[in-house]
Design a protein around this motif. Sequence first.
Motif, PDB file in Angstrom:
ATOM      1  N   UNK A  72       0.832  -1.197   0.000  1.00 50.72           N
ATOM      2  CA  UNK A  72       0.000   0.000   0.000  1.00 50.72           C
ATOM      3  C   UNK A  72       0.874   1.259   0.000  1.00 50.72           C
ATOM      4  N   UNK A  73       1.955   1.225   0.768  1.00 49.54           N
ATOM      5  CA  UNK A  73       2.856   2.375   0.840  1.00 49.54           C
ATOM      6  C   UNK A  73       3.488   2.661  -0.520  1.00 49.54           C
ATOM      7  N   UNK A  74       3.843   1.614  -1.255  1.00 50.05           N
ATOM      8  CA  UNK A  74       4.447   1.790  -2.571  1.00 50.05           C
ATOM      9  C   UNK A  74       3.495   2.488  -3.536  1.00 50.05           C
ATOM     10  N   UNK A  75       2.193   2.289  -3.351  1.00 49.05           N
ATOM     11  CA  UNK A  75       1.220   2.961  -4.220  1.00 49.05           C
ATOM     12  C   UNK A  75       1.314   4.473  -4.074  1.00 49.05           C
ATOM     13  N   UNK A  76       1.503   4.945  -2.848  1.00 44.95           N
ATOM     14  CA  UNK A  76       1.561   6.382  -2.583  1.00 44.95           C
ATOM     15  C   UNK A  76       2.742   7.016  -3.302  1.00 44.95           C
ATOM     16  N   UNK A  77       3.830   6.281  -3.434  1.00 47.44           N
ATOM     17  CA  UNK A  77       5.028   6.816  -4.074  1.00 47.44           C
ATOM     18  C   UNK A  77       4.809   7.128  -5.548  1.00 47.44           C
ATOM     19  N   UNK A  78       3.742   6.564  -6.125  1.00 45.27           N
ATOM     20  CA  UNK A  78       3.455   6.825  -7.535  1.00 45.27           C
ATOM     21  C   UNK A  78       2.619   8.076  -7.752  1.00 45.27           C
ATOM     22  N   UNK A 107       2.815  -7.629  -3.903  1.00 41.46           N
ATOM     23  CA  UNK A 107       3.895  -6.644  -3.854  1.00 41.46           C
ATOM     24  C   UNK A 107       4.161  -6.013  -5.219  1.00 41.46           C
ATOM     25  N   UNK A 108       3.662  -6.640  -6.290  1.00 45.03           N
ATOM     26  CA  UNK A 108       3.866  -6.112  -7.643  1.00 45.03           C
ATOM     27  C   UNK A 108       2.793  -5.127  -8.067  1.00 45.03           C
ATOM     28  N   UNK A 109       1.737  -4.978  -7.288  1.00 43.81           N
ATOM     29  CA  UNK A 109       0.585  -4.171  -7.711  1.00 43.81           C
ATOM     30  C   UNK A 109       0.974  -2.735  -8.036  1.00 43.81           C
ATOM     31  N   UNK A 110       1.937  -2.170  -7.324  1.00 45.48           N
ATOM     32  CA  UNK A 110       2.308  -0.769  -7.558  1.00 45.48           C
ATOM     33  C   UNK A 110       2.832  -0.550  -8.982  1.00 45.48           C
ATOM     34  N   UNK A 111       3.470  -1.575  -9.573  1.00 43.11           N
ATOM     35  CA  UNK A 111       4.049  -1.394 -10.910  1.00 43.11           C
ATOM     36  C   UNK A 111       2.981  -1.242 -12.000  1.00 43.11           C
ATOM     37  N   UNK A 112       2.027  -2.190 -12.135  1.00 42.77           N
ATOM     38  CA  UNK A 112       0.976  -1.971 -13.135  1.00 42.77           C
ATOM     39  C   UNK A 112       0.104  -0.763 -12.817  1.00 42.77           C
ATOM     40  N   UNK A 113       0.004  -0.402 -11.531  1.00 38.69           N
ATOM     41  CA  UNK A 113      -0.733   0.816 -11.181  1.00 38.69           C
ATOM     42  C   UNK A 113      -0.034   2.043 -11.758  1.00 38.69           C
ATOM     43  N   UNK A 114       1.301   2.051 -11.679  1.00 36.75           N
ATOM     44  CA  UNK A 114       2.075   3.155 -12.247  1.00 36.75           C
ATOM     45  C   UNK A 114       1.935   3.189 -13.766  1.00 36.75           C
ATOM     46  N   UNK A 160      -1.993  -5.492 -18.702  1.00 38.22           N
ATOM     47  CA  UNK A 160      -1.022  -5.883 -17.680  1.00 38.22           C
ATOM     48  C   UNK A 160      -1.660  -5.819 -16.291  1.00 38.22           C
ATOM     49  N   UNK A 161      -2.452  -4.775 -16.059  1.00 37.93           N
ATOM     50  CA  UNK A 161      -3.101  -4.581 -14.760  1.00 37.93           C
ATOM     51  C   UNK A 161      -4.076  -5.718 -14.464  1.00 37.93           C
ATOM     52  N   UNK A 162      -4.966  -6.004 -15.405  1.00 40.73           N
ATOM     53  CA  UNK A 162      -5.951  -7.072 -15.184  1.00 40.73           C
ATOM     54  C   UNK A 162      -5.271  -8.440 -15.145  1.00 40.73           C
ATOM     55  N   UNK A 163      -4.193  -8.595 -15.912  1.00 41.13           N
ATOM     56  CA  UNK A 163      -3.470  -9.865 -15.904  1.00 41.13           C
ATOM     57  C   UNK A 163      -2.867 -10.171 -14.542  1.00 41.13           C
ATOM     58  N   UNK A 164      -2.355  -9.132 -13.866  1.00 42.42           N
ATOM     59  CA  UNK A 164      -1.789  -9.354 -12.541  1.00 42.42           C
ATOM     60  C   UNK A 164      -2.856  -9.811 -11.562  1.00 42.42           C
ATOM     61  N   UNK A 165      -4.040  -9.205 -11.605  1.00 43.02           N
ATOM     62  CA  UNK A 165      -5.093  -9.597 -10.664  1.00 43.02           C
ATOM     63  C   UNK A 165      -5.655 -10.983 -11.005  1.00 43.02           C
ATOM     64  N   UNK A 166      -5.584 -11.378 -12.260  1.00 47.14           N
ATOM     65  CA  UNK A 166      -5.926 -12.753 -12.614  1.00 47.14           C
ATOM     66  C   UNK A 166      -4.962 -13.722 -11.934  1.00 47.14           C
TER      67      UNK A 166
END
Length: 212
Positions: A20-26, A95-102, A119-125
Amino acid sequence: MEKETARIEAFSDGVFAIAVTLLVLELHVPAFDVGKKPAMLLTELKAEWPGYIAFVISFFSIFIIWVNHHKVFKQIYRRDTGLMFANGLVLFLVSLVSYPSALLARFYLSESKQVSVTIYTGLFLLINIAFNLLWYQAVKGKDLLRPGINEQAIKQLRDNFLYGFPTYLAAFIISFFFPDAAILICILLWVFWAISSKKINFTDKTHHPNPK
């Protein structure tokens, strides 16, 4: 039965917190020169709206994943190697969620929108597949589960995660053609999980008779 998963849960909570913290950095401050008109700053901030949307969606997706992870481990009292590796896979993917979010924030308004959503939907799959694996490892012999959990609750949890697979798969496929619809499908699925998880009754009443 003594609960053996305290360290696993503590480590998992730490990984969720870092994700969650990594999301804020974006969330980036616009490149704006001091002294220009305030209206220009507002314009720059408005232009960053895909980043805000990506942050909100990703934050609540991780939060809902954490809630379901917590519910699952309330029903698991023992551990084995398979369970620990399955849980590790879930944490790795979270832990990879921040990358496709960016990627979503940066390319949503560009010609690369479809690729970023795919890429985003693929990660959640993949996260959903990992969750199904985690629950499978927990229930395959039932030796790891909390005493008293009923069969209906086991089935409801299994079905909740299994329903997610074809839905995420559909979102992934649709993302190649209709990226906005794919994101909407993911959001609706998270709402479904948030609501449905409240309806699961984990108590086996046959093991806890009413004293009255």
